[in-house]
Design an enzyme around this catalytic site. Sequence first.
Site, PDB file in Angstrom:
ATOM      1  N   GLY A  10       0.766  -1.378   0.100  1.00 56.11           N
ATOM      2  CA  GLY A  10      -0.251  -0.139  -0.092  1.00 56.11           C
ATOM      3  C   GLY A  10       0.812   1.233   0.149  1.00 56.11           C
ATOM      4  N   ASN A  11       0.094   2.289   0.277  1.00 55.97           N
ATOM      5  CA  ASN A  11       0.945   3.855   0.400  1.00 55.97           C
ATOM      6  C   ASN A  11       0.207   4.540   1.416  1.00 55.97           C
ATOM      7  OD1 ASN A  11      -1.229   5.618  -0.749  1.00 55.97           O
ATOM      8  ND2 ASN A  11      -0.895   3.966  -2.626  1.00 55.97           N
ATOM      9  N   ARG A  12       1.023   5.620   1.743  1.00 57.05           N
ATOM     10  CA  ARG A  12       0.531   6.735   2.867  1.00 57.05           C
ATOM     11  C   ARG A  12      -0.699   7.419   2.557  1.00 57.05           C
ATOM     12  NH1 ARG A  12       4.914   9.496   4.282  1.00 57.05           N
ATOM     13  NH2 ARG A  12       3.773  10.167   6.182  1.00 57.05           N
ATOM     14  N   SER A  13      -1.322   7.495   1.252  1.00 53.59           N
ATOM     15  CA  SER A  13      -2.483   8.249   1.036  1.00 53.59           C
ATOM     16  C   SER A  13      -3.624   8.077   2.001  1.00 53.59           C
ATOM     17  CB  SER A  13      -2.807   8.266  -0.446  1.00 53.59           C
ATOM     18  OG  SER A  13      -3.859   9.259  -0.476  1.00 53.59           O
TER      19      SER A  13
END
Length: 232
Positions: free
Chosen positions: A33-36
């Site tokens: 995933g990513n930190r958005s």
Amino acid sequence: GLALLGPRDLAGRRIVISAGGTREPLDPVRFLGNRSSGRQGVALAEAAWARGASVTLVAAHLEVPPPAGVDLRSVSTALELQAAVQDAARTADVVIMAAAVADYRPAELRTDKIKKDETGDTLRLDLVKNPDILAGLSAATPRPAVIVGFAAETEADPAALLALGRHKIARKGCDYLVLNRVGWSQGIATESNDIVVLDRRGDIVNEASGTKLSVANSILDVIVRAGTPDHH
Ligand code: CTP
Ligand code: CA
């Protein structure tokens, strides 16, 4: 009273906004995933709705509540986000791709948990590229009248950052690109934002900094000025 409401200058417009960060499953319990947080996309949806637009929010793992009044379509992976955006875009005047879409997904989706004893000290993962949703949408015919992309870049030098943005909008084929600098404590997963909006020629058409809601309104100002016709 009515005087406290802002302009309803997006009345009659159909706007699709993607927000949040996609997750690419590795096995039944893990993902990449990513930190958005989805805050900027949610602020855009809230602001567009307040200005009278009919809004579809394609949401991937929001960390903030979605605004009332929008048509919410929840997705998880990049491929799901693509299908939802393409479907909603068929009847849209404007698409804004604020989501942080995973560039790659695991080549293989394991049906059982990956076990530690399968490997030595290193686990190597094969990843395959996801489709570029924004570029695909921009190249399609027919396509929405106005397509807006985002570019999150870690480049610190302002001139080099602008050059990256100009290169990116040319590559994507969208009408506007919202350029912002991101870092460990900047731009992503934060309360405020600092952006410039580029047009197809690479010219700066707007700049804004402040809360994600005020930045959202500055982005919508560009769309209003572009004067998209109603879809119907
Ligand atoms: N985007 C997309 N599909 C992808 C990746 C990104 O539609 N598979 C969209 C994002 O929603 C954003 C824009 O493309 O509006 C730019 O995303 P960004 O990550 O900055 O650019 P990339 O083209 O993925 O290039 P890179 O990450 O290598 O800078
Ligand atoms: Ca990317």
